[in-house]
Structure formats: C-alpha cells, structure tokens
Design an enzyme around this catalytic site. Structure first.
Site, PDB file in Angstrom:
ATOM      1  N   SER A 162       0.481  -1.265   0.592  1.00  0.00           N
ATOM      2  CA  SER A 162      -0.659   0.222   0.027  1.00  0.00           C
ATOM      3  C   SER A 162       0.516   1.759  -0.074  1.00  0.00           C
ATOM      4  O   SER A 162       1.525   1.413  -0.794  1.00  0.00           O
ATOM      5  CB  SER A 162      -1.605  -0.027   1.005  1.00  0.00           C
ATOM      6  OG  SER A 162      -2.091   0.869   0.559  1.00  0.00           O
ATOM      7  N   ASP A 179     -10.082  -4.767  -5.078  1.00  0.00           N
ATOM      8  CA  ASP A 179      -9.347  -3.766  -3.420  1.00  0.00           C
ATOM      9  C   ASP A 179      -9.959  -2.549  -3.571  1.00  0.00           C
ATOM     10  O   ASP A 179     -10.344  -1.659  -4.672  1.00  0.00           O
ATOM     11  CB  ASP A 179      -8.224  -3.631  -3.815  1.00  0.00           C
ATOM     12  CG  ASP A 179      -6.984  -2.898  -3.156  1.00  0.00           C
ATOM     13  OD1 ASP A 179      -7.538  -2.245  -2.362  1.00  0.00           O
ATOM     14  OD2 ASP A 179      -5.979  -3.223  -3.426  1.00  0.00           O
ATOM     15  N   HIS A 202      -7.496  -5.752  -0.209  1.00  0.00           N
ATOM     16  CA  HIS A 202      -6.294  -5.012  -0.252  1.00  0.00           C
ATOM     17  C   HIS A 202      -4.807  -5.854   0.670  1.00  0.00           C
ATOM     18  O   HIS A 202      -3.861  -5.203   0.440  1.00  0.00           O
ATOM     19  CB  HIS A 202      -6.645  -3.149   0.114  1.00  0.00           C
ATOM     20  CG  HIS A 202      -5.712  -2.282   0.462  1.00  0.00           C
ATOM     21  ND1 HIS A 202      -5.467  -1.780  -1.036  1.00  0.00           N
ATOM     22  CD2 HIS A 202      -4.493  -1.695   0.977  1.00  0.00           C
ATOM     23  CE1 HIS A 202      -4.168  -0.861  -0.491  1.00  0.00           C
ATOM     24  NE2 HIS A 202      -3.997  -1.156   0.468  1.00  0.00           N
TER      25      HIS A 202
END
Length: 263
Positions: A94, A216, A244
């Site tokens: 991320s 996601d 995610h």
C-alpha cells in the site's frame, strides 16, 4: 537513537541477498509473517515498523519530518545505511509502495528491485485520473478517524480487507488499527490519503513489480494499471486474490509472484 532502535528492526535469514518488507497504514511488521519464512533460506530478511506504528519508538515522532512520505522514505534509507545493506529487494504494501519508490529515486544504488502490493500514487480522483475516491470522501473518512478512532477501525477494516468469508482477517486488521496511537494514526492517515506522487513514478528506474488484487476497495485495478503504465519497464501481475491485504489473506500467491519476479 539508532534507526534500528527507532524502527524496531528485526533481521532473520541467512542469504547473501537482502529483502526488506515494509507494512502499510495502520499495520506493523507482524503482517508479513505468512510471507517472510519462504524467503529466509536464500535471503537476509529485514522487517521494521514505521515511527508511530507497531513497536517503534514513539519519542522519535516529529511532525515536520513526517509531514510527507519523504520522511518515511528517509527512515528506510537510514536503516539500509546503518545495516550496510547492498542491493535491497524492497517489498512495500500500500503506502509503502510509494515510500519505497521515493527512497529508490533518491538513492537508486541501494535497491535491486521494488515490489509494490496494492500501490496508489494518489487516492483522489482528479480530471481523467481515477484514484478511487472523491476528495469529499477522503475528508469524511479523515474526520471520522479524528472523532472516533475505534469506530473508524471497525468500519474500515472489513472494507479494506475484503474476504468476508474470513472475518478473522478483518478482525486482525481492526485490532492492528486500534493498537496504533490515535494521534499517530490520524497524522499518518492524512499524509497517506492526501499524498500525490504521480509525478514521481516516471523517475523510478529500479526494476519494479506491481501486484494487484481483484475487488481492492483502496487501490482498484485501474490504479495499479496506471502505476504500471507510468513506471518504465515495470511488470504487472493480477493475483488470484481479493481485497487490499493479500499478504494476509493469500500469502502463498504473494510469495509465488515475488519468487517468480526475483528468481
């Protein structure tokens, strides 16, 4: 204070090459436990917690230093320099995808490769660019986080994780969010969700792999494809995974994709 102490650095493995795993927002190094053992035979594995996360030293927090992702990237570089590491294979989840990119742009000689899991250079839609959120949506999320940290964590963890058939994953993520000090959580959220690193992508010359998941909610497929298009020579892999956080929900698929990229 050394960077190893500041960032709660842990080292395992016996390999001559190095892999460094960097966690996402609201998480810590423990989130990599399903992935790292597969690499310890052939790599030195470096784990750490960003300042304000996990078991990092909270006294090291400096609002000015960490007002942008560059402050966190500087910490990554300091850890690598202090440990005298060479040609690091950096795996970022991320927001750490962009942190790793910024570090590699500043000190390219330190990095062998970058693996980005669910990257997003900007979360906010702007013109033709689709980041997945309107600015008002992000501002509402940040306001809720400011006013009700535990409520925000309970609401967002299942959305971020996906995989409703495995509620234990969302429960772990919620627990991780709640463990983070609210002041640090609020600050890092603003830096993360209001950042815009689109202009930096073309500067990254390090060998890069982008790992994308279906469904996601934080970094949709169109964002991963945008990152792939903007980073010269990058590779893009659509994982057989949803949500995610595939390193939690589907660590075998993440490990396989990274192995194929590195070996």
């Amino acid at each position: 204070m050394s960077s190893v102490q500041r960032n709660n650095v842990k080292i395992s493995g016996n390999g001559s090459k190095t892999m460094m795993f960097a966690h996402g927002y609201g998480c810590d190094q423990n989130m990599w436990r399903g992935v790292t053992p597969s690499f310890e035979e052939h790599f030195k594995v470096v784990l750490f917690d960003y300042v304000g996360s996990g078991d990092s030293d909270p006294s090291a927090f400096n609002r000015t230093r960490y007002s942008t992702l560059n402050g966190y990237a500087a910490d990554v570089i300091e850890i690598i320099d202090e440990l005298k590491l060479k040609k690091v294979n950096f795996v970022g989840h991320s927001v750490s995808s962009m942190i790793g990119a910024l570090a590699a742009i500043k000190r390219p000689e330190l990095f062998e490769s970058i693996v980005m899991i669910g990257p997003s250079p900007s979360y906010i839609n702007e013109g033709e660019y689709v980041g997945g959120f309107e600015r008002a949506d992000i501002e509402d999320l940040l306001e809720m986080l400011d006013n009700n940290h535990s409520g925000w964590s309970a609401m967002m963890a299942p959305i971020i994780m996906g995989n409703p058939e495995h509620p234990e994953f969302a429960a772990e993520l919620e627990q991780s969010f709640c463990k983070t000090d609210p002041m640090h959580a609020q600050h890092f959220a603003r830096v993360t969700f209001l950042s815009d690193n689109r202009a930096d992508l073309s500067k990254l010359k390090t060998k890069t792999l982008i790992l994308q998941c279906d469904k996601d909610a934080i970094a949709p497929t169109i964002v991963g494809e945008y990152v792939h298009k903007c980073i010269p020579g990058s590779q893009f892999v659509m994982l057989n995974a949803t949500g995610h956080c595939p390193h939690l929900s589907s660590p075998g698929n993440v490990t396989k994709a990274i192995r194929e990229f590195l070996l």
